[in-house]
Enzyme design. Structure first.
Site, PDB file in Angstrom:
ATOM      1  N   ARG A  37       1.121  -1.104  -0.099  1.00  0.00           N
ATOM      2  CA  ARG A  37      -0.119  -0.227  -0.337  1.00  0.00           C
ATOM      3  C   ARG A  37       1.254   1.408   0.399  1.00  0.00           C
ATOM      4  NH1 ARG A  37      -3.923  -2.726  -1.768  1.00  0.00           N
ATOM      5  NH2 ARG A  37      -5.480  -3.628  -0.959  1.00  0.00           N
TER       6      ARG A  37
ATOM      7  N   HIS B 275      -0.784   0.096 -10.157  1.00  0.00           N
ATOM      8  CA  HIS B 275      -1.633  -0.664  -9.044  1.00  0.00           C
ATOM      9  C   HIS B 275      -2.440  -1.994 -10.094  1.00  0.00           C
ATOM     10  CE1 HIS B 275      -3.749  -1.217  -4.880  1.00  0.00           C
ATOM     11  NE2 HIS B 275      -3.735  -2.004  -5.081  1.00  0.00           N
TER      12      HIS B 275
HETATM   13  C1  OXD Z   1      -6.199  -5.935  -2.997  1.00  0.00           C
HETATM   14  C2  OXD Z   1      -5.586  -4.789  -3.719  1.00  0.00           C
HETATM   15  O1  OXD Z   1      -5.629  -5.248  -1.781  1.00  0.00           O
HETATM   16  O2  OXD Z   1      -5.596  -4.953  -5.189  1.00  0.00           O
HETATM   17  O3  OXD Z   1      -6.718  -6.464  -3.675  1.00  0.00           O
HETATM   18  O4  OXD Z   1      -4.301  -3.846  -3.748  1.00  0.00           O
END
Ligand code: OXD
Length: 306
Positions: free
Chosen positions: A221, A269
């Protein structure tokens, strides 16, 4: 009783289709077009607008569309009695493992450099046997990545909050063992859950403990990383670069310095994105469990924040 989909930044169509295929009679609503909020008991959510759940007086479960649930629990307005669940899926783990392997291969074989250089300029490359990859976060994804790397002849170590034993991986745990873990790590991979303890963990003090020339990969993250510290440590030459798939602000703003830093690889992402088809059965299973008053699967511990 209805089932609500809230999907910001991800198109809900695939979910609607996959849910309808498996359960045609499902009473499905897609936020924000909700006929009667009081009928909603189950919400499948990705990055919901904070505060909205208080408008759903009978909501019992919020299921994350992905492996992470930080996007749900960071909303302070979610009542404590609501259960939160996450996804555990073999395909997600496989996608993550292949992605991390690809990033490391790109780094050790200088692939992006060669694609961009437009010059016939062979470079020296490193082999997996010469690299120690340190994975922070030995949950399901961390273990999957470790196994993939071991099969490809990398040396792998793992660090986690609590002690873990994983075949072929030298493991470290807790604050006391963090320095030892970092001191031999050539490629650091962050796969930690985002919690109040792990936010900003990828900072200057931590980077200083890595050997000179280490490479950083963040596929967890954005808020794990102190962005200015990364830029500073790359600029000083202590870190050789980074591959980042997640960011504090997504999409990454156009004027962000990461875009133009030639030592930083940016991806939007995409490390492992849930495939609705493969996870809908486990989501519907929990929906039925809720209807039947049974224990749910893959429930998040709200104290631990994962
Ligand atoms: C998840 C993401 O948490 O795609 O699955 O980041």
């Amino acid at each position: 009783m209805s089932f609500l989909i809230i999907s910001s930044q991800r198109d809900p169509k695939g979910w609607v289709q996959a849910l309808k295929e498996k359960q045609p009679d499902l009473d499905l609503e897609v936020y924000p077009d909700v006929a009667d909020p009081s009928k909603v008991e189950f919400a499948l959510s990705w990055k919901h607008p904070h505060g909205i759940f208080k408008d759903y007086p009978n909501l019992k479960v919020i299921a994350s569309m992905g492996a992470g649930i930080d996007h749900i629990i960071e909303d302070p307005d979610i009542p404590k009695n609501i259960k939160i669940t996450r996804v555990i899926d073999e395909q997600l783990t496989r996608d993550m493992s292949v992605f991390v392997l690809a990033l490391i291969m790109d780094y050790i074989r200088n692939l992006s450099f060669h694609y961009c250089s437009k010059e016939w300029k062979p470079t020296k490359y490193l082999r997996p046997e010469e690299i120690q990859v340190g994975i922070m976060g030995m949950g399901i994804l961390g273990v999957g990545v470790a196994e993939k790397l071991i099969r490809n002849k990398f040396h792998v170590t793992g660090w986690s909050r609590t002690k873990k034993e994983i075949l072929g991986v030298t493991t470290f745990h807790g604050d006391n063992e963090l320095n030892n873990f970092l001191s031999e790590t050539n490629v650091l991979v962050c796969l930690l859950p985002l919690t109040s303890e792990t936010e900003n963990i990828l900072n200057k003090q931590l980077f200083e403990k890595l050997p000179e020339g280490a490479y950083v990969i963040n596929v967890a993250r954005g808020p794990h990383l102190v962005e200015e510290d990364l830029l500073e440590m790359i600029q000083k030459g202590h870190l050789s670069g980074a591959a980042l798939d997640v960011f504090r602000k997504e999409p990454l703003p156009e004027d962000h310095p990461f875009w133009t830093n030639d030592k930083i690889r940016v991806t939007p992402h995409i490390a492992s994105v849930t495939n609705p088809k493969t996870v809908v059965p486990q989501i519907l299973d929990n929906y039925r469990r809720m209807q039947d008053g049974k224990e749910l699967e893959k429930v998040v511990d709200r104290e631990k924040e994962y």
